[in-house]
Design an enzyme around this catalytic site. Sequence first.
Site, mmCIF file in Angstrom:
data_model
loop_
_atom_site.group_PDB
_atom_site.id
_atom_site.type_symbol
_atom_site.label_atom_id
_atom_site.label_comp_id
_atom_site.label_asym_id
_atom_site.label_seq_id
_atom_site.Cartn_x
_atom_site.Cartn_y
_atom_site.Cartn_z
ATOM 1 C CG ASN A 20 -1.403 1.398 1.686
ATOM 2 O OD1 ASN A 20 -2.101 2.232 0.631
ATOM 3 N ND2 ASN A 20 -2.077 1.044 2.291
ATOM 4 C CD1 TRP A 21 3.649 1.571 -2.746
ATOM 5 C CD2 TRP A 21 3.257 2.635 -5.174
ATOM 6 N NE1 TRP A 21 4.009 -0.213 -3.973
ATOM 7 C CE2 TRP A 21 3.980 1.455 -5.373
ATOM 8 C CE3 TRP A 21 3.124 2.530 -6.261
ATOM 9 C CZ2 TRP A 21 4.664 0.508 -6.690
ATOM 10 C CZ3 TRP A 21 3.401 3.092 -7.406
ATOM 11 C CH2 TRP A 21 4.261 1.670 -7.933
ATOM 12 C CE LYS A 22 -0.396 3.568 4.602
ATOM 13 N NZ LYS A 22 0.354 3.164 6.014
ATOM 14 C CG HIS A 105 -5.815 1.757 5.659
ATOM 15 N ND1 HIS A 105 -5.576 3.170 6.542
ATOM 16 C CD2 HIS A 105 -4.560 1.005 4.879
ATOM 17 C CE1 HIS A 105 -4.171 2.686 6.516
ATOM 18 N NE2 HIS A 105 -3.539 1.764 5.754
ATOM 19 C CD GLU A 107 -2.731 5.681 7.063
ATOM 20 O OE1 GLU A 107 -3.196 5.574 4.999
ATOM 21 O OE2 GLU A 107 -2.052 5.301 7.464
ATOM 22 C CD GLU A 177 -3.877 -2.474 7.563
ATOM 23 O OE1 GLU A 177 -2.099 -3.109 6.784
ATOM 24 O OE2 GLU A 177 -4.427 -1.156 7.421
ATOM 25 N N GLY A 183 3.066 2.559 10.408
ATOM 26 C CA GLY A 183 3.393 4.112 10.867
ATOM 27 C C GLY A 183 4.039 3.529 11.930
ATOM 28 C CB SER A 222 5.304 -1.540 11.991
ATOM 29 O OG SER A 222 4.944 -0.041 12.210
ATOM 30 N N GLY A 243 2.934 -1.291 4.406
ATOM 31 C CA GLY A 243 3.051 0.391 3.931
ATOM 32 C C GLY A 243 5.013 0.705 3.716
ATOM 33 N N GLY A 244 5.509 1.083 5.107
ATOM 34 C CA GLY A 244 6.875 1.651 4.349
ATOM 35 C C GLY A 244 7.622 0.777 4.122
HETATM 36 P P1 13P Z 1 3.050 0.678 7.346
HETATM 37 O O1 13P Z 1 3.710 -1.289 6.912
HETATM 38 O O2 13P Z 1 3.569 1.776 7.284
HETATM 39 O O3 13P Z 1 3.608 0.467 9.016
HETATM 40 O O4 13P Z 1 1.540 0.729 6.884
HETATM 41 C C1 13P Z 1 0.690 -0.794 7.037
HETATM 42 C C2 13P Z 1 0.003 0.033 6.004
HETATM 43 O O5 13P Z 1 -1.262 1.012 6.687
HETATM 44 C C3 13P Z 1 -1.329 -0.451 5.607
HETATM 45 O O6 13P Z 1 -2.430 -0.465 4.503
#
Ligand code: 13P
Length: 259
Positions: A20-22, A105, A107, A177, A183, A222, A243-244
């Site tokens: 997930n590149w956000k 998600h 967020e 999640e 994050g 994470s 994510g990251g």
């Molecule tokens: P991180 O891997 O950066 O913690 O993000 C996870 C995420 O929200 C994937 O959708």
Amino acid sequence: IIALFLVSVKRMRKTIVAGNWKMNASKDSVDNLIKDLLTGMDGITSEVLVCAPFPYLAQVELLIQGSKVMLGAQNLNTNASGAYTGEVSADMIKDFGARHVIVGHSERRSLYGETSAMVAEKTKAALNAGLTPLLCIGESIEQRDSGNTEAVIEKQLSAVIELVGIEAFNQIIIAYEPVWAIGTGVTATPEQAQEAHLFIRSLLAKNDESVAQKTPILYGGSMNASNASELISCADIDGGLIGGAALKAEDFLQICKVG
Ligand code: 13P
């Protein structure tokens, strides 16, 4: 014997690693990331998926042609078309070769006010268009600390089950999640994650045992190259939503190799 049975049930479910590149991308970074990913895909048996921001779907579609990397989006509008300025429909996402879309998600739930009812409608719209929803659920730290993890997960999941029905979960990927792990660098321990995943699977099983055994449940929060393997080796963890670490080809590929 029970352990052997669980291992064989898990093998029925493919490992899925989704990035997930956000809101992180540029034409150059997408070019480099996908090209680097493609050079490292040999021998990877997991299903691999990248969820790109809308403006980059077309670019990724072209770059991944003929490869086993799949494309997804990060959100959708429930309407098919019309006067919804700034919004993107399921058919538009499909038009660029995407087969998946993230819904719910944390967020979007916390920053953009998406309720479980709205997430359920988005799941339905994605399914109706033939997209596979990646349904995200998970508790905040306050909810965990007050002993409400299971109640929160159950509420988020049952809103979707009630709207689309349990059979629809044959076409749905769930991502657990925990908000406190997203994050933050604080990953859920394999025990915490497995416990939540097993609980989610038991909720599905209350409705349909065979759907429960088939539905992939990914862990997100994470996850990185060094902790992916112990998480994904848990009986009910079928992959990761990253994510990251999905923004770095080397790290992402290393996670993909775990499957
Ligand atoms: P991180 O891997 O950066 O913690 O993000 C996870 C995420 O929200 C994937 O959708």
